[in-house]
Write an enzyme that holds these catalytic residues in place. Structure first.
Site, PDB file in Angstrom:
ATOM      1  CG  HIS A  57      17.811   7.469  11.750  1.00 66.18           C
ATOM      2  ND1 HIS A  57      17.448   6.168  11.470  1.00 66.18           N
ATOM      3  CD2 HIS A  57      16.688   8.066  12.221  1.00 66.18           C
ATOM      4  CE1 HIS A  57      16.168   5.988  11.756  1.00 66.18           C
ATOM      5  NE2 HIS A  57      15.679   7.137  12.222  1.00 66.18           N
ATOM      6  CD  GLU A  58      16.363  11.967  13.435  1.00 69.60           C
ATOM      7  OE1 GLU A  58      15.391  12.537  12.904  1.00 69.60           O
ATOM      8  OE2 GLU A  58      16.244  10.956  14.150  1.00 69.60           O
ATOM      9  CG  HIS A  72      13.531  10.267   8.927  1.00 69.91           C
ATOM     10  ND1 HIS A  72      12.733   9.201   8.580  1.00 69.91           N
ATOM     11  CD2 HIS A  72      13.973  10.005  10.185  1.00 69.91           C
ATOM     12  CE1 HIS A  72      12.689   8.326   9.579  1.00 69.91           C
ATOM     13  NE2 HIS A  72      13.434   8.792  10.562  1.00 69.91           N
ATOM     14  CD  GLU A 120      12.180   5.558  12.427  1.00 72.85           C
ATOM     15  OE1 GLU A 120      13.308   5.332  12.899  1.00 72.85           O
ATOM     16  OE2 GLU A 120      11.768   6.689  12.181  1.00 72.85           O
TER      17      GLU A 120
END
Length: 269
Positions: A127-128, A131, A190
């Site tokens: 997820h990070e 980004h 997100e």
């Protein structure tokens, strides 16, 4: 000089806009990006160096090797595999992690108590990293430059105060809780990070079903208040529902990756 400030600010905004790039995110969402990849790397490098100065580094080799193992598998499936990634484990009870442009990943030891096993840890790291892959930091910094916050920074710079935007940049890159200046990613960003991260972890050989359990654990760990990770990465009601819908799409990637997985990244005892 004061009478000239509105004009100078207007000219600065025009200059920023003239240098912007309108592009699409990996999911097809429109983005306005004011900064080059080189500039974003510089911001990421500077912010990560600052974090390493501010935060205590973990000396637990077992945990550090474990985090590095999961991170290496995630970054090994990125489009630009030649990009080296620096991974640091911070000794802190914070339930948090982040990734920055320039190839930097930070993980807090508190996260290891909530992310149960390598598959759940891979959910967070995927997820990070997503980004970064989707240029969300660039998008945030660009947006800040074109709003009132950006105008305040420009005003300070024009007034001879000097560069006063370190905390803004660090916040826009996902470090809001650490620097006390919150500029959280938006809902669209997100959702993209969830979708891209799910695909990354599946390609890297991590079970995408663990993503659902991970976010459930996050909610429980916060005792209804949410944990640190959720304070800078706002959760919304349909996050788990969306992850469940995407399972069928990414499962083939996960099954295809299994033959090539050699290191299962176990934390051990």
């Amino acid at each position: 000089m004061n009478s000239m400030k509105p004009l100078l600010l207007s000219l600065l905004t025009t200059a920023l806009l003239s240098g912007c790039v309108t592009t699409e995110s990996p999911t097809g969402r429109g983005q306005t990006l004011l900064f080059s990849a080189e500039q974003m790397q510089q911001m990421g490098d500077s912010s990560f160096a600052e974090m390493k100065r501010q935060q205590k580094l973990s000396k637990d080799k077992r945990q550090t090797d474990y985090v590095n193992c999961v991170a290496r598998r995630i970054t090994s499936v990125l489009p630009n595999q030649g990009q080296p990634w620096e991974v640091v484990l911070f000794d802190s009870e914070q339930v948090n992690a982040f990734a920055l442009p320039g190839g930097h990943i930070g993980v807090y030891t508190g996260l290891l108590k909530v992310a149960e096993g390598p598959d759940q840890l891979a959910t967070v790291l995927g997820h990070e990293v997503a980004h970064v892959l989707a240029n969300h930091g660039n998008e945030q910094v660009s947006r800040a430059q074109l709003t009132g916050v950006g105008m305040q920074i420009a005003d300070a710079a024009l007034g001879g105060v000097g560069v006063a935007n370190k905390d803004l940049y660090m916040s826009a890159l996902g470090l809001g809780a650490q620097v006390g200046f919150i500029l959280p990613f938006g809902r669209a960003q997100e959702s993209e990070a969830d979708a891209i991260g799910l695909e990354l972890m599946a390609k890297a050989g991590f079970d995408p079903a663990a993503s659902i359990a991970l976010w459930q654990n996050m909610d429980k760990a916060g005792g209804g208040q949410g944990v640190e990770l959720l304070s800078t990465h706002p959760s919304h009601g349909h996050r788990i529902e969306e992850l469940q819908k995407r399972q069928a799409q990414v499962l083939p990637l996960y099954h295809a990756s299994q033959a090539g997985v050699k290191n299962r990244c176990q934390l051990g005892k």
